[in-house]
Design a protein around this motif. Structure first.
Motif: not given
Length: 334
Positions: A200-202, A251-253, A277-278, A297-299
């Motif tokens: 998951y990345a913002l 922004y986009t998730l 990526i943010v 913001a990468l999980h």
């Protein structure tokens, strides 16, 4: 060179420039590449040191390799202060690394699953997976050695039990093998691309397409050998599938699924399509605010594989880190 392939419309809802494969992280063996025009005229020792930046070798160490004959230019020995020319073929016979003594350390682990064969943890952002130059302690391996004391020895003393890795700056699920049978099975699943990995990345910007695929080869960045880039020179195929989960104007998730596993793959591909990526310290640039993120913001949120002994399909998930959750909450309520 392939580019991004998009499916659907924006209105739909959606749930190396060197020939080095850094994801293999080989500790020894021959590495060969061709000098590009931008590197012409560089000293041999400087050029090789920068080319092997991912191996964290020092310039003095490279000079020792050159003097011992481990480095050649067009098949001939060279001197540290010799110059390289565009088109020269550089070859380095990298010596086997002397094993580091990885010591058990009482470091807390967030264990998601564990049995006699495998352990799955939720790695915090900022934690290195295995010891290396500059990171001899405080790693996942040090913590696992204390927690398990029975990891697979296939990868030797530096990486016992480690089947795959995620970046230091990425949080999320990571598996390790506790015996050689499990290690061999899990490694084969990675080789066959059958391991389920969802991230998951913002990202910055409004991704206009509901879903799509980035099929673009990744190799070393010709301008900075510590980074990677989409390139058709000295690269390997890299495929990332994505789907939009939420949009926040600027922004986009995204949910992302890896088909291949190149170093920094998601980060490079997101930058390539114009949506870095943010908070990404290497590829995010100055694209926008970090929204209070303490890192990128990468999980790695979902990990699935076939159990090496039972044959059962297992799937695990890990919640987003707090600062990423807070950033999303801020975007949803602003």
């Amino acid at each position: 060179m392939k580019k991004a392939v998009f499916d659907g419309s924006g209105d739909e809802e959606a749930p190396d420039a060197l020939a080095i494969d850094a994801s293999d992280e080989e500790e020894g063996g021959r590495i060969v590449w061709t000098v590009g025009p931008d590197q012409a005229g560089e000293r041999a020792d400087k050029h090789v040191t920068e080319a092997l930046a991912d191996l964290s070798v020092s310039r003095s160490q490279v000079q020792d390799w050159i003097r011992s004959g481990a480095v050649t230019i067009n098949g001939q020995s060279c001197k540290p202060n010799g110059k390289v020319a565009a088109g020269d073929e550089l070859a380095v016979d990298v010596p086997e690394a002397e094993p580091l003594e990885s010591l058990p350390e009482d470091i807390p682990l967030n264990v998601v699953y564990e049995d006699a064969d495998v352990i799955v943890i939720d790695k915090p952002r900022g934690m290195v997976v295995h010891p290396a130059v500059g990171h001899a302690s405080g790693t996942v391996v040090n913590a696992l050695l204390y927690h398990c004391r029975d990891l697979s020895g296939i990868n030797g003393t530096m990486r016992p039990g480690i089947v795959h890795r995620i970046d230091k700056d990425t949080s999320g699920l990571l598996m390790a093998a506790k015996n050689d049978l499990a290690h061999a099975s899990l490694a084969e699943q990675f080789k066959e691309h059958s391991v389920l990995r969802r991230y998951y990345a913002l990202v910055y910007g409004n991704v206009p397409h509901a879903k799509g695929t980035v099929d673009a080869p990744i190799g070393r960045d010709k301008n900075d050998r510590k980074m990677f880039a989409v390139t058709d020179k000295g690269s390997k195929r890299a495929v990332t599938h994505f789907a939009v989960l939420e949009r926040f104007d600027d922004y986009t998730l995204l949910e992302l699924r890896l088909e291949t596993g190149r170093t920094h793959q998601i980060r490079v591909h997101m930058k390539y399509i114009g949506h870095p990526i943010v908070g990404d310290p290497m590829y995010g640039g100055r694209a926008g605010r970090t929204l209070g993120m303490q890192g990128q913001a990468l999980h790695a949120g979902v990990l699935g594989f076939v159990h090496p002994r039972t044959g059962e399909t297992l799937e695990f998930s890990a919640p987003l880190p707090d600062d990423m959750e807070q950033a999303l909450h801020s975007l949803r309520t602003r």
